[in-house]
Design a protein around this motif. Structure first.
Motif, PDB file in Angstrom:
ATOM      1  N   HIS A  49     -16.416   1.403  -4.372  1.00 18.22           N
ATOM      2  CA  HIS A  49     -16.639   2.749  -4.899  1.00 18.22           C
ATOM      3  C   HIS A  49     -15.358   3.296  -5.515  1.00 18.22           C
ATOM      4  CE1 HIS A  49     -18.867   6.395  -5.393  1.00 18.22           C
ATOM      5  NE2 HIS A  49     -18.167   7.096  -4.531  1.00 18.22           N
ATOM      6  N   ALA A  50     -15.504   4.079  -6.568  1.00 17.88           N
ATOM      7  CA  ALA A  50     -14.362   4.743  -7.204  1.00 17.88           C
ATOM      8  C   ALA A  50     -14.528   6.249  -7.094  1.00 17.88           C
ATOM      9  CB  ALA A  50     -14.247   4.331  -8.671  1.00 17.88           C
ATOM     10  N   MET A  51     -13.438   6.952  -6.795  1.00 18.27           N
ATOM     11  CA  MET A  51     -13.460   8.414  -6.670  1.00 18.27           C
ATOM     12  C   MET A  51     -12.142   8.961  -7.211  1.00 18.27           C
ATOM     13  SD  MET A  51     -15.353   8.930  -2.930  1.00 18.27           S
ATOM     14  CE  MET A  51     -14.311   7.792  -2.002  1.00 18.27           C
ATOM     15  N   VAL A  52     -11.861  10.239  -6.900  1.00 14.48           N
ATOM     16  CA  VAL A  52     -10.689  10.914  -7.462  1.00 14.48           C
ATOM     17  C   VAL A  52      -9.956  11.688  -6.374  1.00 14.48           C
ATOM     18  CG1 VAL A  52      -9.888  12.638  -9.126  1.00 14.48           C
ATOM     19  CG2 VAL A  52     -11.828  11.148  -9.708  1.00 14.48           C
ATOM     20  N   PHE A  53      -8.635  11.507  -6.297  1.00 14.96           N
ATOM     21  CA  PHE A  53      -7.799  12.329  -5.426  1.00 14.96           C
ATOM     22  C   PHE A  53      -7.415  13.607  -6.175  1.00 14.96           C
ATOM     23  CE2 PHE A  53      -6.440   8.125  -3.496  1.00 14.96           C
ATOM     24  CZ  PHE A  53      -7.061   8.351  -2.278  1.00 14.96           C
ATOM     25  N   THR A  54      -7.584  14.772  -5.520  1.00 13.54           N
ATOM     26  CA  THR A  54      -7.230  16.042  -6.157  1.00 13.54           C
ATOM     27  C   THR A  54      -6.238  16.869  -5.348  1.00 13.54           C
ATOM     28  OG1 THR A  54      -9.085  17.230  -5.131  1.00 13.54           O
ATOM     29  CG2 THR A  54      -9.500  16.179  -7.265  1.00 13.54           C
ATOM     30  N   ALA A  55      -5.946  16.467  -4.097  1.00 10.75           N
ATOM     31  CA  ALA A  55      -4.992  17.236  -3.282  1.00 10.75           C
ATOM     32  C   ALA A  55      -4.396  16.333  -2.220  1.00 10.75           C
ATOM     33  CB  ALA A  55      -5.680  18.447  -2.637  1.00 10.75           C
ATOM     34  N   VAL A 111       0.820  -1.208   0.000  1.00  7.90           N
ATOM     35  CA  VAL A 111       0.000   0.000   0.000  1.00  7.90           C
ATOM     36  C   VAL A 111       0.859   1.265   0.000  1.00  7.90           C
ATOM     37  CG1 VAL A 111      -0.241   0.163   2.512  1.00  7.90           C
ATOM     38  CG2 VAL A 111      -2.071   1.039   1.017  1.00  7.90           C
ATOM     39  N   GLU A 112       2.048   1.184   0.568  1.00  5.94           N
ATOM     40  CA  GLU A 112       2.920   2.361   0.609  1.00  5.94           C
ATOM     41  C   GLU A 112       3.292   2.837  -0.799  1.00  5.94           C
ATOM     42  OE1 GLU A 112       2.960   0.398   4.437  1.00  5.94           O
ATOM     43  OE2 GLU A 112       3.366  -0.360   2.400  1.00  5.94           O
ATOM     44  N   LEU A 113       3.425   1.903  -1.742  1.00  5.09           N
ATOM     45  CA  LEU A 113       3.736   2.292  -3.111  1.00  5.09           C
ATOM     46  C   LEU A 113       2.570   3.043  -3.735  1.00  5.09           C
ATOM     47  CD1 LEU A 113       5.740   0.387  -5.727  1.00  5.09           C
ATOM     48  CD2 LEU A 113       3.525   1.304  -6.418  1.00  5.09           C
ATOM     49  N   LEU A 114       1.342   2.610  -3.447  1.00  8.25           N
ATOM     50  CA  LEU A 114       0.155   3.301  -3.967  1.00  8.25           C
ATOM     51  C   LEU A 114       0.084   4.726  -3.429  1.00  8.25           C
ATOM     52  CD1 LEU A 114      -0.566   0.205  -4.335  1.00  8.25           C
ATOM     53  CD2 LEU A 114      -2.949   0.920  -4.113  1.00  8.25           C
ATOM     54  N   LEU A 115       0.384   4.868  -2.138  1.00  3.28           N
ATOM     55  CA  LEU A 115       0.341   6.186  -1.509  1.00  3.28           C
ATOM     56  C   LEU A 115       1.415   7.097  -2.097  1.00  3.28           C
ATOM     57  CD1 LEU A 115      -1.226   7.668   0.719  1.00  3.28           C
ATOM     58  CD2 LEU A 115       0.468   6.847   2.351  1.00  3.28           C
ATOM     59  N   GLU A 116       2.597   6.552  -2.304  1.00  7.12           N
ATOM     60  CA  GLU A 116       3.699   7.329  -2.871  1.00  7.12           C
ATOM     61  C   GLU A 116       3.395   7.768  -4.307  1.00  7.12           C
ATOM     62  OE1 GLU A 116       8.461   6.739  -3.998  1.00  7.12           O
ATOM     63  OE2 GLU A 116       7.391   5.221  -2.849  1.00  7.12           O
ATOM     64  N   ALA A 117       2.863   6.854  -5.121  1.00 10.85           N
ATOM     65  CA  ALA A 117       2.528   7.193  -6.501  1.00 10.85           C
ATOM     66  C   ALA A 117       1.427   8.243  -6.567  1.00 10.85           C
ATOM     67  CB  ALA A 117       2.098   5.928  -7.249  1.00 10.85           C
ATOM     68  N   THR A 118       0.465   8.148  -5.657  1.00  9.34           N
ATOM     69  CA  THR A 118      -0.612   9.136  -5.598  1.00  9.34           C
ATOM     70  C   THR A 118      -0.061  10.517  -5.292  1.00  9.34           C
ATOM     71  OG1 THR A 118      -2.257   7.488  -4.895  1.00  9.34           O
ATOM     72  CG2 THR A 118      -2.718   9.793  -4.372  1.00  9.34           C
ATOM     73  N   ALA A 119       0.829  10.598  -4.307  1.00  9.41           N
ATOM     74  CA  ALA A 119       1.418  11.892  -3.937  1.00  9.41           C
ATOM     75  C   ALA A 119       2.233  12.475  -5.085  1.00  9.41           C
ATOM     76  CB  ALA A 119       2.287  11.721  -2.693  1.00  9.41           C
ATOM     77  N   LYS A 120       3.018  11.637  -5.769  1.00 13.07           N
ATOM     78  CA  LYS A 120       3.818  12.112  -6.899  1.00 13.07           C
ATOM     79  C   LYS A 120       2.923  12.696  -7.987  1.00 13.07           C
ATOM     80  CE  LYS A 120       7.795   8.952  -6.560  1.00 13.07           C
ATOM     81  NZ  LYS A 120       8.489   7.814  -7.234  1.00 13.07           N
ATOM     82  N   SER A 121       1.849  12.007  -8.290  1.00 12.11           N
ATOM     83  CA  SER A 121       0.948  12.453  -9.355  1.00 12.11           C
ATOM     84  C   SER A 121       0.307  13.795  -9.010  1.00 12.11           C
ATOM     85  CB  SER A 121      -0.132  11.392  -9.594  1.00 12.11           C
ATOM     86  OG  SER A 121      -1.002  11.776 -10.649  1.00 12.11           O
ATOM     87  N   ILE A 122      -0.196  13.915  -7.794  1.00  9.72           N
ATOM     88  CA  ILE A 122      -0.873  15.158  -7.399  1.00  9.72           C
ATOM     89  C   ILE A 122       0.120  16.312  -7.316  1.00  9.72           C
ATOM     90  CG2 ILE A 122      -2.153  16.295  -5.543  1.00  9.72           C
ATOM     91  CD1 ILE A 122      -3.478  13.580  -4.988  1.00  9.72           C
ATOM     92  N   LYS A 123       1.306  16.068  -6.801  1.00 10.52           N
ATOM     93  CA  LYS A 123       2.325  17.121  -6.742  1.00 10.52           C
ATOM     94  C   LYS A 123       2.681  17.612  -8.141  1.00 10.52           C
ATOM     95  CE  LYS A 123       5.822  16.640  -3.902  1.00 10.52           C
ATOM     96  NZ  LYS A 123       6.967  16.011  -3.180  1.00 10.52           N
ATOM     97  N   ASP A 124       2.507  16.728  -9.124  1.00  9.14           N
ATOM     98  CA  ASP A 124       2.776  17.084 -10.515  1.00  9.14           C
ATOM     99  C   ASP A 124       1.546  17.643 -11.218  1.00  9.14           C
ATOM    100  OD1 ASP A 124       4.777  17.302 -12.405  1.00  9.14           O
ATOM    101  OD2 ASP A 124       4.265  15.404 -13.382  1.00  9.14           O
ATOM    102  N   GLY A 125       0.450  17.790 -10.473  1.00 10.61           N
ATOM    103  CA  GLY A 125      -0.754  18.416 -11.030  1.00 10.61           C
ATOM    104  C   GLY A 125      -1.739  17.471 -11.681  1.00 10.61           C
ATOM    105  N   GLU A 126      -1.564  16.145 -11.506  1.00  6.67           N
ATOM    106  CA  GLU A 126      -2.463  15.175 -12.128  1.00  6.67           C
ATOM    107  C   GLU A 126      -3.318  14.480 -11.073  1.00  6.67           C
ATOM    108  OE1 GLU A 126      -0.816  12.448 -14.920  1.00  6.67           O
ATOM    109  OE2 GLU A 126       0.661  13.887 -15.675  1.00  6.67           O
TER     110      GLU A 126
END
Length: 455
Positions: free
Chosen positions: A372-378, A304-319
């Motif tokens: 359920h599916a949703m979207v991380f934005t921040a 799960v830590e990899l999922l969290l890290e990838a999520t943070a990288k994407s959002i920090k990059d504006g995606e």
């Protein structure tokens, strides 16, 4: 020891209950109020704030609403895609048509089901065996997975919502699904009877073609039939008029959307901690999908830590990031808070919920699954770069949370998020190489496939 609940035991339970005044007080309150509201932690509410260190450049309007349907996976996908698309066109109010993908998913998935009936019959699966019984129990649902929406977009394209708006059966799909389920079960019997008589593939596929003609009619009557071409007229933020089309939905995606959001560049990473399912392996679910000949639903299993890290990288990059989770656990619905501490169950009931069950245990014992599916934005990080909280765009309208947006703690993410979809560039090369493996096939009823079975 006698396993029955005899009168002596029941009398002891009663005595134990009334011997504690806190039980009586909790009973007085919970008999009049939602027990989950009673358990809400005031302290957590006070400490929850929608302020984040990193946020996508702009959040889209309007907040979407899937109404009484299980289309969260479609809404979440289109909510992610519209952000770079709106920036590209310089507009601030836009939705892709969720109804358009819903129409094609119903058509494609009914055909997929009928061909699954053929496949399972050829395998020698009994109609009353677990696999066929599972397929017949819910032959057509509203839910879906990332690879399934990718199939729809690649084959049928996209269309603006104003060019193919919602219908009654989009927003409340139960009655349409009821009709389709009955017809599909009827058609399944016809197909199995043909195969049992030794009829060849040509006759079976001709029968499915005739059956699908009726299915198309039913779905078209309930949802409408999308036009082959459309014209999209709009004003940008400078009030300048623009027009795209006439154009096909597929050309619209390939020429105007794909340059800013290519679904084939995104990968789905899951976390399944069950001991039976190793990390660093790819999995698929038997008979799961929606488009015959389309790509299978592939799960690259990672910590799960990899999922969290990838999520943070994407959002920090504006995606923004599409994700699947089990939404109703440790969730304050009205306030829109996803936090393990948001409810104080021991204070009210004297026991906690899931106190001794790990994420793996909940999957094994049927108490957890993607729903359920949703979207991380921040996202916010602490001084060590560790994620502390995330902002979530939901598709339930503006009535929950902060005008439709939820807030999630990192601890909740680790317990109840099961998959994220990010661009390949945010995933280590050794993890991407895992996709090259031959998938391990999980049974059709495995909890990793439940997001596709949401009604």
């Amino acid at each position: 020891m006698d396993p029955t609940l005899n009168k002596e035991i029941l009398d002891q339970f009663r005595q134990n209950f009334y011997s504690d005044d806190k039980n009586i007080f909790a009973q007085n309150v919970c008999s009049r109020v939602d027990p989950f509201e009673v358990c809400l932690s005031r302290k957590t509410l006070e400490e929850t704030h929608h302020v984040y260190e990193y946020k996508v450049e702009s959040e889209a309007k309007p907040v979407s609403n899937q109404k009484n349907s299980g289309r969260c996976w479609i809404f979440a996908t289109l909510n992610v895609i519209r952000l770079p698309f709106m920036k590209h066109l310089n507009i601030d109010d836009f939705e892709f048509s969720q109804a358009y993908l819903f129409f094609w998913d119903k058509i494609e998935r009914c055909n997929f089901f009928l061909n699954n009936i053929v496949e399972t019959a050829k395998r020698g699966e009994s109609v009353d065996g677990r696999l066929v019984s599972f397929l017949l129990n819910d032959p057509i649902s509203d839910g879906g997975q990332w690879d399934m929406v990718g199939n729809l977009i690649n084959k049928h394209g996209l269309i603006p919502k104003k060019c193919f708006p919602e219908s009654f059966s989009c927003e409340s799909s139960a009655k349409m699904n009821q009709i389709l389920k009955t017809k599909l079960r009827e058609y399944a019997k016809v197909i199995r009877d043909l195969i049992s008589k030794g009829e060849g593939d040509l006759k079976v596929q001709n029968m499915i073609r005739d059956q699908m003609n009726n299915i198309y009619r039913i779905v078209g009557i309930c949802l409408g039939v999308p036009n082959e071409t459309f014209t999209f007229n709009y004003y940008d933020k400078n009030k300048t008029y623009h027009s795209i089309g006439p154009i096909t939905p597929k050309a619209f995606y390939e020429e105007h959307v794909k340059p800013v959001f290519d679904v084939d560049n995104k990968v789905c990473i899951v976390t399944d901690p069950r001991p039976s399912n190793e990390y660093g392996k790819v999995y698929t679910v038997d008979c799961l999908g929606n488009v015959v000949g389309g790509r299978a639903c592939i799960y690259n299993n990672q910590p799960v830590e990899l999922l969290l890290e990838a999520t943070a990288k994407s959002i920090k990059d504006g995606e923004a990031v599409w994700f699947g989770c089990e939404v109703m656990k440790r969730f304050a619905g009205k306030q829109g808070i996803l936090d393990l501490q948001v409810h104080n169950f021991p204070l009210v009931f004297g026991v906690d919920i899931q106190a001794t069950m790990s994420k793996a245990d909940r999957l094994i014992y049927g108490d957890s699954a993607m729903s359920h599916a949703m979207v991380f934005t921040a996202v916010s990080l602490d001084e060590q770069g560790t994620v502390t909280k995330l902002r979530v765009e939901n598709s339930w309208g503006e009535d929950r949370g902060e005008k439709g947006y939820l807030i999630m703690s990192t601890e909740w993410f680790k317990e109840y998020v099961f998959e994220v979809v990010v661009d390949k560039k945010y995933i280590p090369l050794d993890v991407l190489d895992v996709f090259k493996q031959e998938p391990i096939v999980l049974p059709a009823w495995d909890p990793m496939g439940t997001l596709a079975n949401v009604s």
